[in-house]
Write an enzyme that holds these catalytic residues in place. Structure first.
Site: not given
Length: 404
Positions: A43, A124, A207, A227, A298-299, A327, A329-330
């Site tokens: 990006r 991050h 979200i 949740d 995961i970030d 991952v 940064n999907i």
């Protein structure tokens, strides 16, 4: 201007660009957009259209050569929009008063940052270190993190945009890894007539969880959302007309759901903090062979104990015969869509920064950017970060008011 009614990408950005006509900026900013070098990050924060708006407002924009290539924006497009193409990242950092990027600066980029520069990027939280923060503090960088930018309506606009993409993509990814060619169970998410659909367990009703549930329902899957916030569960139940099953995220319900789940989407998180770990190793061990976990947080440390960060070039691993996709940064895998999403949120903030005449005045007047600042005037300004790393911090409103 004529628009092709089938060109949805153009339709999606017209409203923003039309509403952001030239204003009288009190100060011209020199803004740099370096090429991302971190973990398959494709990006870029601004589109050529966004650059043209900032140039029209009197700002100077530097774009590193090929910075937009992975999102299919050419140097020529940026140049036509009024940007100057920098042939090296080091040159760009030296020229710029403000650096706008997606991933946090790398160690090399930290070395290039100038005293009193402004940094706008993701932080991050799951991978931040005291050394990173201290480097920015020593240089007097004013650092604003995407994860912290919160508007007056308590929304996190950049986080929300990326979470919408992440939630939708997570289900697409899971469907792919359930296939035989990906060493999965060899099942379809939605099933067919006479064959029950797959079961998708979504951890977290925020979200990301909402958009994952929306996409999974679109596939025809059976969807569980868990949740500990009953209000959020109730909202989702009403939003989806009770087509999902909800449960509190206690040990009993989590263990039972994971026993039956074909897909687990990890989306449990608290804004501005590390993700809570809800799923233990024994829970993962009890899952079906060939089932799929997609840990979307995961970030921020991940919400599943077996999760380990992976990359787009090597996205999965198996543990307990369960496929893990972790991952960080999907949205980078849909770089063009994600860049438009970032651009649409960031450009108005940059226009406001120029109109304010400086970072001090802007932070005082702009609630969202003030909330986003985590380093200001050589002080850490986020209590959560200070507690995590046992570092001192100062309240940013006090720093601005006292003009320290």
């Amino acid at each position: 201007m004529e628009l092709n009614p089938f060109d949805t990408e153009q339709l999606g950005i017209q409203t923003l660009e039309k509403s952001l006509m030239k204003t009288k900026s009190a100060r011209s900013l020199k803004i740099g957009l370096p090429k991302e070098t971190s973990n398959d990050e494709r990006r870029i924060s601004l589109t050529p259209g966004g650059v043209s708006i900032l140039v029209a407002n009197g700002h100077e924009i530097y774009v590193e050569k090929n910075a937009g290539a992975d999102a299919h924006f050419s140097d020529n497009e940026y140049a036509e929009a009024g940007a100057e193409i920098a042939h090296s990242a080091e040159e760009l950092f030296k020229k710029s008063e403000m650096i706008v990027k997606v991933a946090p600066p790398t160690k090399t980029e930290l070395g290039w940052m100038q005293p009193n520069q402004i940094l706008l990027s993701a932080l991050h939280l799951g991978h931040t270190t005291p050394d990173f923060l201290n480097s920015l503090i020593k240089k007097g960088v004013c650092a604003i993190g995407y994860e912290y930018i919160k508007s007056r309506d308590n929304e996190f606009p950049i986080v929300r945009m990326m979470h919408e993409i992440t939630g939708s993509m997570a289900v697409q990814i899971a469907a792919h890894y359930l296939e035989n060619s990906s060493d999965g169970q060899g099942i379809m998410l939605g099933g067919i007539s006479g064959i029950p659909p797959a079961t998708v367990a979504i951890l977290g009703a925020g979200i990301t969880g909402e958009y994952a549930a929306r996409t999974a329902l679109g596939y025809g899957a059976q969807v569980f959302v868990m949740d500990n916030d009953l209000a959020m569960l109730r909202r989702l139940e009403n939003s989806f007309d009770r087509r999902i099953i909800t449960a509190t995220a206690n040990h009993q319900y989590l263990s039972t759901a994971l026993d039956f789940a074909d897909v687990v989407i990890g989306a449990a998180m608290t804004e501005g903090e590390r993700a809570p770990c809800w799923v233990t190793d024994p829970m993962v061990q009890s899952m079906k062979s060939g089932s799929v976990i997609v840990d979307t947080v995961i970030d921020q440390g991940g919400c599943i104990s077996t999760s380990v960060p992976t990359t787009h070039s090597n996205p999965v691993f198996k543990k307990y015969d369960v496929v893990h996709y972790c991952v960080p940064n999907i949205p980078s895998n849909v770089a063009r869509t994600a860049t438009y999403a970032l651009n649409n949120v960031i450009v108005p903030y940059l226009v406001d920064l120029g109109d304010a005449g400086g970072i001090e005045e802007c932070l005082w007047n702009n609630t969202a950017l003030r909330n986003g600042a985590y380093i200001y005037k050589k002080h850490l300004t986020k209590k959560g970060l200070a507690e995590q790393f046992e570092m001192p911090y100062r309240d940013i409103e006090m720093l601005i008011a006292s003009q320290i």
